[in-house]
Structures are given as structure tokens and as C-alpha cells.
Scaffold this active site. Structure first.
Site, mmCIF file in Angstrom:
data_model
loop_
_atom_site.group_PDB
_atom_site.id
_atom_site.type_symbol
_atom_site.label_atom_id
_atom_site.label_comp_id
_atom_site.label_asym_id
_atom_site.label_seq_id
_atom_site.Cartn_x
_atom_site.Cartn_y
_atom_site.Cartn_z
ATOM 1 N N LYS A 134 0.854 -1.212 0.000
ATOM 2 C CA LYS A 134 0.000 0.000 0.000
ATOM 3 C C LYS A 134 0.881 1.250 0.000
ATOM 4 C CE LYS A 134 -3.416 -2.682 2.465
ATOM 5 N NZ LYS A 134 -4.719 -2.686 3.070
ATOM 6 N N HIS B 217 -8.501 -3.024 -6.160
ATOM 7 C CA HIS B 217 -8.446 -3.182 -4.702
ATOM 8 C C HIS B 217 -9.570 -2.356 -4.078
ATOM 9 C CE1 HIS B 217 -7.055 -2.924 -0.562
ATOM 10 N NE2 HIS B 217 -6.276 -3.969 -0.826
ATOM 11 N N GLU C 240 -9.654 -0.477 -1.672
ATOM 12 C CA GLU C 240 -9.280 0.901 -1.309
ATOM 13 C C GLU C 240 -9.303 1.803 -2.537
ATOM 14 O OE1 GLU C 240 -5.692 -0.136 0.791
ATOM 15 O OE2 GLU C 240 -6.912 -1.089 2.335
ATOM 16 N N GLU D 154 -11.135 -10.566 -1.367
ATOM 17 C CA GLU D 154 -10.784 -9.813 -0.170
ATOM 18 C C GLU D 154 -12.046 -9.181 0.421
ATOM 19 O OE1 GLU D 154 -6.370 -8.568 -0.242
ATOM 20 O OE2 GLU D 154 -7.525 -7.010 -1.232
ATOM 21 N N GLY E 263 -7.307 -5.305 7.086
ATOM 22 C CA GLY E 263 -6.701 -4.457 8.117
ATOM 23 C C GLY E 263 -7.439 -4.441 9.436
ATOM 24 N N SER F 4 -6.445 -9.661 6.475
ATOM 25 C CA SER F 4 -5.918 -10.028 7.801
ATOM 26 C C SER F 4 -5.247 -11.397 7.837
ATOM 27 C CB SER F 4 -7.029 -9.937 8.860
ATOM 28 O OG SER F 4 -7.456 -8.595 8.993
#
Ligand code: PEP
Length: 253
Positions: A14, A99, A101, A169, A175, A215
Site C-alpha cells: 500500500k 483493490h 481501497e 478480499e 486491516g 488479515s
């Protein structure tokens, strides 16, 4: 007969790391001995400013380097963006696209992700296409529908096993220290495999690797990596330290 898929353990740094962090690649290389190298692929995706130096640090170690995003076009008036061809030029062999994010912070939709995955293919790199549901979607029982929609919208036609990796994911697991149950992972990965049968050319879908991400750490990797149709991991936080990352990769010894 199921295709033999070589596991892939990929690290997504990241927006973390300076040049000093490249020492971690040295640490990873030490633990990536011939035995493990014969069994799995290892990929590290640092931020773009570190890519070229990371590729040099990884030279001869068996570790590949990749990027975390790219623009859909080859070049042009796109200030601040980077093309797949540019990433290939500095040593990337793979690019993460879609992703969560990127989808959340930059409003990327499935069609944008597909255009980026097509760009990755045009540059002869491997696209790691990320999919996954939010907590609300999971609680509403929509996980399979959401992931199926993302797959159908994001995966380019004619993708090949060499050019495509799918990463499941769950957004709520990224996270947070939370992970789905192995039964939940098995259900989603099984659906993804079935969907790939329709989306990816015959003779290719069985070879596409499906990674679990969210995670993953050394303490839970063995359990997660043992699930059917889990062909490796996409690792965020735990990929920043060689010891943690190689603790995860080491479950394939
Ligand atoms: C990720 O962002 O791709 C990821 C899996 O993060 P983490 O391992 O930190 O949950």
C-alpha cells in the site's frame, strides 16, 4: 482433473515504505530458499517510487515485484497516473487492480477495473483482480451476488491462467484482524471457480489462481491456505516485515 496451480503469496505494501524498507526484500530473499522457491511464487507490490529499486533488490532471488494500480491507457495527458507499460518497463510483472481501497477512495467501478485489467494484459503482465463484499453486504446475505457481479464486470474476456489472478478480499476483513470462517472462504472461492469457468477460456479457468486476502498473518495462514480453491494469499500489513510475510509463505513448505 483439476489443474495443478502453483500457489502465489503476494504482498501489497500500500502507501507504506521508503527506500529503507527495501532491506525487507533482502530478508524475504534469505527465507525464500530453494525448497520454498520450488513450490510457490512470491510477489511484492511496493509503492511506485520504490518499484525500480525493488526490482533490482529482487533480482536473482526468485521474488517478483508488482504494482498496486495502473491507468487504463498507455500514455498521454493523465497527470499523476502511471501506465501498465511504464510499470513493466521498471520491472513489474503483475499489477493489482480493483483493490477495495481504490474502489472506495477513487470511486473505481467494475468497468474501470476491467479497463485496467485489459491494460495489464496489453502490457503482457498479470492482473490481480480484487473482489469482495462490504460488511453490510455480508450481513444482508449478498456476498455471493456482489462478488459474482464484480467478477462479471471486472474480468476481461479472453483472460488466461497466466495473465489473471483473482483475489477475494472481504472489505471488512482488510486491516481489521477479522477473517471469514473457512466455510465462508470455501463457499466464495468455490463460486469464483465456477464463475471463472464461464468467464475465462476453456482450458484456462482451472489454472487461474484465486487468492484469499484480509488479515492474513502467520498464525492463521495455514488454516486459510488449506481451503479448497485457495491458491495463495494477498497480504497487506503483514507483508511489510520479512519475518511475517515469510511466516505466511512458509506454510507451503
Ligand atoms: C489488502 O489490503 O490487500 C490486505 C489484504 O490487507 P491486510 O492483510 O492488512 O488485511
Amino acid at each position: 482433473m483439476p489443474a495443478v496451480r502453483r500457489p502465489l503469496v503476494a504482498g501489497n505494501w500500500k502507501m507504506n515504505g521508503s527506500r529503507a524498507a527495501l532491506a525487507e526484500i533482502g530478508g524475504m530473499a534469505q527465507a525464500f530458499d530453494a525448497g520454498l522457491r520450488s513450490k510457490i511464487d512470491l510477489l511484492v507490490c511496493p509503492p511506485v517510487p520504490l518499484l525500480w529499486a525493488a526490482a533490482k533488490a529482487a533480482l536473482g532471488t526468485g521474488i517478483a515485484v508488482g504494482a498496486q494500480d495502473c491507468h487504463a491507457r498507455t500514455s498521454g495527458a493523465h497527470t499523476g497516473d502511471v501506465s501498465a507499460e511504464m510499470l513493466a518497463d521498471v520491472g513489474a510483472t503483475a499489477v493489482i487492480v480493483g483493490h477495495s481501497e481504490r474502489r472506495a477512495d477513487h470511486g473505481e467501478k467494475d468497468q474501470d477495473v476491467r479497463a485496467k485489467a485489459e491494460a495489464v494484459r496489453r502490457a503482457a503482465l498479470t492482473a490481480i483482480v480484487c473482489v469482495g463484499e462490504t460488511r453490510d453486504e455480508r450481513e444482508a446475505g449478498k456476498t455471493l451476488a456482489v462478488v459474482r457481479r464484480q467478477l462479471r464486470g471486472s474480468i476481461p474476456e479472453g483472460s488466461t491462467a497466466a495473465g489473471l489472478v483473482v483475489a477475494y478480499e472481504p472489505v471488512w476483513a482488510i486491516g481489521t484482524g477479522l477473517t471469514p470462517t473457512v466455510a465462508d472462504v470455501a463457499e466464495v472461492h468455490g463460486m469464483i471457480r465456477a464463475e471463472l469457468r464461464k468467464l475465462v477460456g476453456k482450458g484456462e479457468f482451472e489454472g487461474v489462481r484465486i487468492l484469499y486476502g484480509g488479515s492474513v498473518k502467520p498464525s492463521n495462514a495455514a488454516e486459510l491456505m488449506a481451503v479448497e480453491n485457495v491458491d495463495g494469499a494477498l497480504v497487506g500489513g503483514a507483508s511489510l516485515k520479512a519475518s511475517d510475510f515469510m511466516g505466511i509463505a512458509g506454510v507451503y513448505r
